[in-house]
Scaffold this motif. Structure first.
Motif, PDB file in Angstrom:
ATOM      1  N   ASP A   1       0.831  -1.203   0.000  1.00  0.00           N
ATOM      2  CA  ASP A   1       0.000   0.000   0.000  1.00  0.00           C
ATOM      3  C   ASP A   1       0.871   1.260   0.000  1.00  0.00           C
ATOM      4  N   THR A   2       1.636   1.436  -1.078  1.00  0.00           N
ATOM      5  CA  THR A   2       2.589   2.538  -1.183  1.00  0.00           C
ATOM      6  C   THR A   2       2.402   3.276  -2.497  1.00  0.00           C
ATOM      7  N   LEU A   3       2.299   4.587  -2.416  1.00  0.00           N
ATOM      8  CA  LEU A   3       2.203   5.442  -3.594  1.00  0.00           C
ATOM      9  C   LEU A   3       3.606   5.916  -3.961  1.00  0.00           C
ATOM     10  N   ILE A   4       4.002   5.694  -5.210  1.00  0.00           N
ATOM     11  CA  ILE A   4       5.315   6.106  -5.692  1.00  0.00           C
ATOM     12  C   ILE A   4       5.148   7.383  -6.509  1.00  0.00           C
ATOM     13  N   VAL A   5       5.782   8.453  -6.061  1.00  0.00           N
ATOM     14  CA  VAL A   5       5.729   9.737  -6.757  1.00  0.00           C
ATOM     15  C   VAL A   5       7.108   9.983  -7.363  1.00  0.00           C
ATOM     16  N   SER A   6       7.200   9.921  -8.692  1.00  0.00           N
ATOM     17  CA  SER A   6       8.483  10.003  -9.382  1.00  0.00           C
ATOM     18  C   SER A   6       8.606  11.325 -10.134  1.00  0.00           C
ATOM     19  N   ILE A   7       9.692  12.037  -9.881  1.00  0.00           N
ATOM     20  CA  ILE A   7       9.941  13.318 -10.544  1.00  0.00           C
ATOM     21  C   ILE A   7      11.127  13.210 -11.497  1.00  0.00           C
ATOM     22  N   GLN A   8      12.234  12.677 -11.021  1.00  0.00           N
ATOM     23  CA  GLN A   8      13.397  12.457 -11.868  1.00  0.00           C
ATOM     24  C   GLN A   8      14.265  11.371 -11.254  1.00  0.00           C
ATOM     25  N   GLU A   9      14.998  10.688 -12.117  1.00  0.00           N
ATOM     26  CA  GLU A   9      15.888   9.637 -11.646  1.00  0.00           C
ATOM     27  C   GLU A   9      17.180  10.240 -11.115  1.00  0.00           C
ATOM     28  N   ILE A  10      17.636   9.702 -10.003  1.00  0.00           N
ATOM     29  CA  ILE A  10      18.923  10.076  -9.427  1.00  0.00           C
ATOM     30  C   ILE A  10      19.675   8.789  -9.160  1.00  0.00           C
ATOM     31  N   ALA A  11      20.961   8.776  -9.499  1.00  0.00           N
ATOM     32  CA  ALA A  11      21.769   7.576  -9.304  1.00  0.00           C
ATOM     33  C   ALA A  11      21.671   7.081  -7.867  1.00  0.00           C
ATOM     34  N   ARG A  12      21.588   5.756  -7.732  1.00  0.00           N
ATOM     35  CA  ARG A  12      21.378   5.158  -6.423  1.00  0.00           C
ATOM     36  C   ARG A  12      22.405   5.629  -5.391  1.00  0.00           C
ATOM     37  N   GLU A  13      23.666   5.741  -5.830  1.00  0.00           N
ATOM     38  CA  GLU A  13      24.725   6.112  -4.882  1.00  0.00           C
ATOM     39  C   GLU A  13      24.632   7.571  -4.440  1.00  0.00           C
ATOM     40  N   GLN A  14      23.844   8.379  -5.142  1.00  0.00           N
ATOM     41  CA  GLN A  14      23.693   9.788  -4.778  1.00  0.00           C
ATOM     42  C   GLN A  14      22.398  10.051  -4.005  1.00  0.00           C
ATOM     43  N   ARG A  15      21.518   9.058  -3.943  1.00  0.00           N
ATOM     44  CA  ARG A  15      20.223   9.271  -3.292  1.00  0.00           C
ATOM     45  C   ARG A  15      20.363   9.290  -1.775  1.00  0.00           C
ATOM     46  N   THR A  16      19.534  10.111  -1.171  1.00  0.00           N
ATOM     47  CA  THR A  16      19.378  10.050   0.267  1.00  0.00           C
ATOM     48  C   THR A  16      17.892  10.173   0.591  1.00  0.00           C
ATOM     49  N   TYR A  17      17.515   9.822   1.802  1.00  0.00           N
ATOM     50  CA  TYR A  17      16.109   9.703   2.166  1.00  0.00           C
ATOM     51  C   TYR A  17      15.844  10.437   3.485  1.00  0.00           C
ATOM     52  N   GLU A  18      14.688  11.033   3.562  1.00  0.00           N
ATOM     53  CA  GLU A  18      14.226  11.650   4.807  1.00  0.00           C
ATOM     54  C   GLU A  18      12.783  11.216   5.032  1.00  0.00           C
ATOM     55  N   THR A  19      12.510  10.693   6.215  1.00  0.00           N
ATOM     56  CA  THR A  19      11.186  10.153   6.518  1.00  0.00           C
ATOM     57  C   THR A  19      10.490  10.994   7.565  1.00  0.00           C
ATOM     58  N   LYS A  20       9.242  11.337   7.280  1.00  0.00           N
ATOM     59  CA  LYS A  20       8.388  12.029   8.245  1.00  0.00           C
ATOM     60  C   LYS A  20       7.018  11.368   8.192  1.00  0.00           C
ATOM     61  N   GLY A  21       6.667  10.639   9.240  1.00  0.00           N
ATOM     62  CA  GLY A  21       5.405   9.929   9.255  1.00  0.00           C
ATOM     63  C   GLY A  21       5.361   8.886   8.149  1.00  0.00           C
ATOM     64  N   ASP A  22       4.323   8.948   7.326  1.00  0.00           N
ATOM     65  CA  ASP A  22       4.162   7.978   6.240  1.00  0.00           C
ATOM     66  C   ASP A  22       4.814   8.430   4.940  1.00  0.00           C
ATOM     67  N   VAL A  23       5.507   9.553   4.956  1.00  0.00           N
ATOM     68  CA  VAL A  23       6.052  10.127   3.727  1.00  0.00           C
ATOM     69  C   VAL A  23       7.579  10.072   3.746  1.00  0.00           C
ATOM     70  N   VAL A  24       8.152   9.534   2.668  1.00  0.00           N
ATOM     71  CA  VAL A  24       9.608   9.482   2.504  1.00  0.00           C
ATOM     72  C   VAL A  24       9.988  10.381   1.330  1.00  0.00           C
ATOM     73  N   LYS A  25      10.852  11.340   1.599  1.00  0.00           N
ATOM     74  CA  LYS A  25      11.373  12.218   0.550  1.00  0.00           C
ATOM     75  C   LYS A  25      12.676  11.626   0.018  1.00  0.00           C
ATOM     76  N   ILE A  26      12.812  11.582  -1.319  1.00  0.00           N
ATOM     77  CA  ILE A  26      14.004  11.037  -1.961  1.00  0.00           C
ATOM     78  C   ILE A  26      14.656  12.166  -2.752  1.00  0.00           C
ATOM     79  N   PHE A  27      15.945  12.407  -2.482  1.00  0.00           N
ATOM     80  CA  PHE A  27      16.604  13.533  -3.133  1.00  0.00           C
ATOM     81  C   PHE A  27      18.099  13.278  -3.273  1.00  0.00           C
ATOM     82  N   ASP A  28      18.748  14.139  -4.064  1.00  0.00           N
ATOM     83  CA  ASP A  28      20.181  14.039  -4.286  1.00  0.00           C
ATOM     84  C   ASP A  28      20.908  14.607  -3.073  1.00  0.00           C
ATOM     85  N   GLU A  29      21.767  13.808  -2.489  1.00  0.00           N
ATOM     86  CA  GLU A  29      22.434  14.207  -1.249  1.00  0.00           C
ATOM     87  C   GLU A  29      23.283  15.460  -1.433  1.00  0.00           C
TER      88      GLU A  29
END
Length: 206
Positions: free
Chosen positions: A14-42
């Motif tokens: 039960d997860t909604l995936i919101v995709s804006i742009q691809e970022i290389a796996r090794e450059q990704r970082t994550y921030e979690t607040k409640g049920d929402v995870v933000k994915i961005f370039d570190e």
């Protein structure tokens, strides 16, 4: 901003995936607040997207696969993101991504015998350069254009590309690529009749 949203309860839960742009796996970082995870370039802080867990608690989701975006859905999506504590509202481009285009000009690719460089009108005075490898493409045709940001029935995301040194901003589609029933399997784009309105939405079923 081009945003694609996907939901596949059977595949990933039960997860909604919101995709804006691809970022290389090794450059990704994550921030979690409640049920929402933000994915961005570190390093650059560029936003890649969000994962929203327990999505059915926030959204009415009736099907699996690509989620059709409307103004109401985007408003709710931004509400969930902001309520979680992220200051990243999404300014979503809701214009159609599959449209009727007109091949206004065509010339051979200088570095590839089987490729053509097409200048394609897609309505509202917008003209796209699209590199096409179809053997039947010709000047004066009305065709189906998958614009940048379109997701094909196969799951392929259309992005800006560079083919043998020439920039391309979309794709001219074959019937089989659009998952049209009983589509011919031979190579070649779908040619529309003269009644097709340039810039109008072409309906694609997933």
């Amino acid at each position: 901003m081009i945003v694609n949203v996907f939901y596949n309860e059977k595949g990933i839960g039960d997860t909604l995936i919101v995709s804006i742009q691809e970022i290389a796996r090794e450059q990704r970082t994550y921030e979690t607040k409640g049920d929402v995870v933000k994915i961005f370039d570190e390093e650059t802080k560029e936003l890649s997207g969000f994962n929203i867990f327990r999505a059915s608690q926030y959204f009415s989701l009736n099907s699996n696969g690509k989620v059709e975006l409307t103004e109401a859905f985007v408003e709710k999506l931004n509400h969930v993101i902001l309520d979680a504590g992220f200051d990243d509202p999404l300014d979503v481009d809701l214009t159609p991504k599959f449209v009727v285009g007109y091949v206004d000009e065509l010339k051979k690719h200088p570095n590839a015998d089987k490729l053509s460089i097409c200048q394609v009108y897609v309505g509202d005075k917008e003209r796209l350069q699209i590199v096409c490898g179809a053997p039947n493409v010709a000047q004066g045709q009305k065709v189906v254009v998958a614009k940048v940001g379109a997701v094909m029935p196969s799951g392929l995301l259309i992005k800006p590309s560079n083919l043998r040194g020439v920039d391309s901003f979309g794709m001219l589609c074959a019937a089989r690529e659009l998952a049209i029933p009983d589509a011919p399997q031979e190579k070649g784009i779908l040619i529309l009749d003269d009644n097709a309105e340039i810039g109008s939405t072409f309906s694609v079923s997933f």
